[in-house]
Write a protein that holds these residues in place. Structure first.
Motif, mmCIF file in Angstrom:
data_model
loop_
_atom_site.group_PDB
_atom_site.id
_atom_site.type_symbol
_atom_site.label_atom_id
_atom_site.label_comp_id
_atom_site.label_asym_id
_atom_site.label_seq_id
_atom_site.Cartn_x
_atom_site.Cartn_y
_atom_site.Cartn_z
ATOM 1 N N GLN A 33 -6.683 -0.494 -0.544
ATOM 2 C CA GLN A 33 -6.537 -1.695 0.273
ATOM 3 C C GLN A 33 -5.121 -1.821 0.826
ATOM 4 O O GLN A 33 -4.933 -2.227 1.974
ATOM 5 N N ILE A 34 -4.121 -1.455 0.033
ATOM 6 C CA ILE A 34 -2.738 -1.486 0.521
ATOM 7 C C ILE A 34 -2.560 -0.488 1.656
ATOM 8 O O ILE A 34 -1.946 -0.798 2.686
ATOM 9 N N ILE A 35 -3.122 0.706 1.484
ATOM 10 C CA ILE A 35 -3.004 1.729 2.531
ATOM 11 C C ILE A 35 -3.686 1.266 3.809
ATOM 12 O O ILE A 35 -3.131 1.411 4.906
ATOM 13 N N HIS A 36 -4.886 0.684 3.706
ATOM 14 C CA HIS A 36 -5.587 0.192 4.888
ATOM 15 C C HIS A 36 -4.823 -0.953 5.554
ATOM 16 O O HIS A 36 -4.797 -1.052 6.785
ATOM 17 N N THR A 37 -4.190 -1.798 4.755
ATOM 18 C CA THR A 37 -3.398 -2.895 5.318
ATOM 19 C C THR A 37 -2.198 -2.360 6.085
ATOM 20 O O THR A 37 -1.893 -2.830 7.190
ATOM 21 N N ILE A 38 -1.516 -1.370 5.534
ATOM 22 C CA ILE A 38 -0.370 -0.761 6.221
ATOM 23 C C ILE A 38 -0.821 -0.087 7.510
ATOM 24 O O ILE A 38 -0.182 -0.229 8.564
ATOM 25 N N GLU A 39 -1.950 0.647 7.459
ATOM 26 C CA GLU A 39 -2.468 1.293 8.664
ATOM 27 C C GLU A 39 -2.822 0.275 9.735
ATOM 28 O O GLU A 39 -2.567 0.493 10.918
#
Length: 137
Positions: A33-39
């Protein structure tokens, strides 16, 4: 003693939810979820920068046209010299040809930029690389 409960078999639409629910830990889900938020944030900044680039190009073209009119055409319009009026009409003819070429190039530039935004940046929101794991022979 009762036998252990079997996990329900997922439908094809719910397979991703099933995999995450039973195969991944909470830490892995949080990391995803953190990675998707950053993307998502980087994609939003990228799209904004792309449209700001179009705005800057249109502003530059507007200023160049204003400078061209003020420094070149206005001097010949206000001149009383008859040779200047003939030169003015030649400049107008050349200006019309140049204007046509520039409008064509600008239209092509805007079309290609919008096409790139749709294909590269907009479509990337829906692509998920969740396929089959590669298993070499």
């Amino acid at each position: 003693l009762r036998p252990p409960r079997s996990k329900p078999k997922p439908s094809s639409a719910a397979s991703d939810v099933y995999k995450r629910q039973y195969k991944e830990s909470n830490g892995e889900i949080f990391l995803h979820q953190i990675i998707h938020t950053i993307e998502f944030g980087l994609g939003t900044l990228s799209n904004t920068a792309s449209y700001l680039r179009l705005w800057a190009l249109s502003l530059a073209h507007c200023q160049l046209a204003s400078v061209f009119f003020d420094l070149i055409l206005l001097a010949y319009i206000n001149s009383d010299n008859p040779a200047a009026s003939y030169f003015f009409f030649a400049v107008i003819a050349l200006g019309c040809i140049t204007f046509g070429i520039l409008i064509g190039i600008d239209a092509l530039e805007c079309f290609l930029h919008a096409l790139r935004l749709h294909w590269v940046e907009f479509q990337s929101k829906f692509y998920k690389a969740e396929g089959y794991l590669f298993e070499p022979l």
